[in-house]
Design a protein around this motif. Structure first.
Motif, short mmCIF file in Angstrom:
data_model
loop_
_atom_site.label_atom_id
_atom_site.label_comp_id
_atom_site.label_asym_id
_atom_site.label_seq_id
_atom_site.Cartn_x
_atom_site.Cartn_y
_atom_site.Cartn_z
N SER A 1 46.52 64.09 41.77
CA SER A 1 47.56 63.97 42.80
C SER A 1 48.94 64.40 42.29
CB SER A 1 47.64 62.53 43.33
OG SER A 1 46.43 62.17 43.97
N ARG B 1 57.43 62.47 53.84
CA ARG B 1 56.19 61.76 53.51
C ARG B 1 56.41 60.29 53.17
NH1 ARG B 1 53.11 64.97 48.99
NH2 ARG B 1 55.17 64.85 47.99
N ARG C 1 50.20 64.42 46.68
CA ARG C 1 49.70 63.39 47.59
C ARG C 1 50.39 62.09 47.22
NH1 ARG C 1 43.48 61.35 48.19
NH2 ARG C 1 43.62 61.41 45.92
N SER D 1 46.53 57.32 49.22
CA SER D 1 45.11 57.70 49.16
C SER D 1 44.63 58.25 50.49
CB SER D 1 44.26 56.50 48.76
OG SER D 1 44.36 55.47 49.73
N PHE D 2 45.27 57.84 51.60
CA PHE D 2 44.84 58.31 52.92
C PHE D 2 45.48 59.65 53.32
CE2 PHE D 2 48.24 55.12 53.45
CZ PHE D 2 49.20 55.84 54.13
N ASP D 3 46.36 60.18 52.47
CA ASP D 3 46.95 61.49 52.74
C ASP D 3 45.88 62.57 52.62
OD1 ASP D 3 49.45 60.50 53.15
OD2 ASP D 3 50.18 60.91 51.12
N LYS D 4 45.97 63.59 53.46
CA LYS D 4 45.02 64.68 53.40
C LYS D 4 45.50 65.74 52.41
CE LYS D 4 43.36 64.04 58.14
NZ LYS D 4 43.20 64.65 59.47
#
Length: 344
Positions: free
Chosen positions: A37, A296, A338, A341-344
């Protein structure tokens, strides 16, 4: 018919072989990059070089396995702290829950503003106001009772921006650093200005860090007996440890008894922890997270012209000290591909 069966079998074998190849390739890539990441750059390389230098025998910076320690601030370093600290949200929610038992709060500040949901008034709360709220909502019960209340709340409460559990808002890049350090023999500690008992209720599940490796601000505990004669620990309204600013290195020494080799923070409250870590020598790693990604996550400082903030303040003076001392400043915007954890 026989030929078709043989052909189908060969195709199945070929498909299985391809699948195995893809899996092994993915595993090899994951093993090759412990920090997926993170974008390639000075911050990521500093972490990898640090681990290599301190875990390779013969290296001048080698640290024996039993002496490897890394400390992480929590709010703003390992999870979201804006627009207000998670534990403050918990305390405000508890005021509303407890209000029916305290009718006097309807006419007494700071409780009156909380019950009325007066956001403008709450934004002006002083440290003393918050202390009153914490003592009213965090004390007068056993340690076990408090833990149960926090566990119930943290399992249900959701952040108003992402509409997710607060424990979902942990920074994936920092989880990867923790896992990478532990895989190389490091013990990872949370060293937070937040409540020690509050963080202990979810730290193991969220960070993989056991309760005994949480160092935070703490109330006193008083040994007593309940009505059945069983031993209990009560939570009186007395502050035992204020784990912020100089309190962080003081409490690190109190709990660990030595300098960490790595320290991660994000605000002026972490400065002394990083200074203490660097004073230990042996190629120590000091890193500060700069919140510079308003899309973000959030953007605040006021370092480098970012908006000023009373929550997680990162001053220009701290930024300048980091550069002068060779600390690494992590740019959320540039260094992390990123955030969650739920980011694409």
């Amino acid at each position: 018919m026989k030929k078709s069966i043989v052909g189908a079998s060969r195709a199945a074998v070929a498909a299985l072989a391809l699948l195995c190849l893809l899996v092994s390739t993915a595993q090899a890539q994951a093993a090759a990059d412990p920090l997926p990441s993170w974008n390639e750059g000075p911050a990521k390389q500093a972490i990898i070089k640090f681990v290599a230098a301190t875990t390779t025998e013969g290296s001048p910076q080698f640290v024996s396995p039993g002496a490897r320690f890394a400390t992480f601030d929590q709010d703003g370093t390992t999870w979201v702290e804006h627009p207000i600290y998670t534990q403050v949200v918990f305390a405000l929610d508890r005021v509303v829950v407890l209000a029916p038992k305290h009718p006097e709060w309807k006419t007494t500040e700071p409780f009156k503003s909380v019950i009325a949901d007066d956001r403008e008034a709450m934004a002006k709360f002083t440290t003393k106001d918050l202390e009153k709220i914490v003592f009213a909502t965090h004390t007068g019960m056993t340690t076990s009772e408090f833990s149960a209340i926090v566990k119930d709340w943290i399992a249900k409460a959701r952040d108003p921006r992402w509409h997710r559990l607060f424990t979902d808002l942990v920074y994936q890049p920092m989880l990867e650093v923790m896992q990478y350090l532990r895989a190389n023999g490091y013990k990872t500690y949370i060293v937070t200005g937040g409540g020690q008992d509050f963080v202990r209720t979810y730290a193991e599940q969220t960070y993989g860090i056991p309760p005994e490796q949480i160092i935070g601000s703490a109330l006193e505990a008083e040994f007593s007996y309940n009505d059945a004669g069983n031993a209990i620990l009560m939570r009186p309204p007395k502050l035992l440890v204020n784990n912020n600013f100089s309190g962080k290195p003081e409490d690190i020494y109190l709990f660990i008894g030595r300098h960490p080799q790595a320290a991660f923070g994000n605000s002026t409250g972490d400065r002394e922890m990083l200074e203490y870590t660097q004073a230990g020598g042996k190629g120590a790693l000091m890193m500060l997270v700069l919140h510079d990604d308003p899309t973000r996550e959030y953007a605040y400082g006021p370092a480098e012209g970012l908006p000023a903030s009373n929550v997680g303040t990162f001053t220009q003076a701290l930024y300048d000290e980091a550069k002068a001392r060779g600390w690494n400043v992590i740019s959320m915007k540039k260094d992390w591909n990123r955030i969650f954890s739920f980011d694409k």
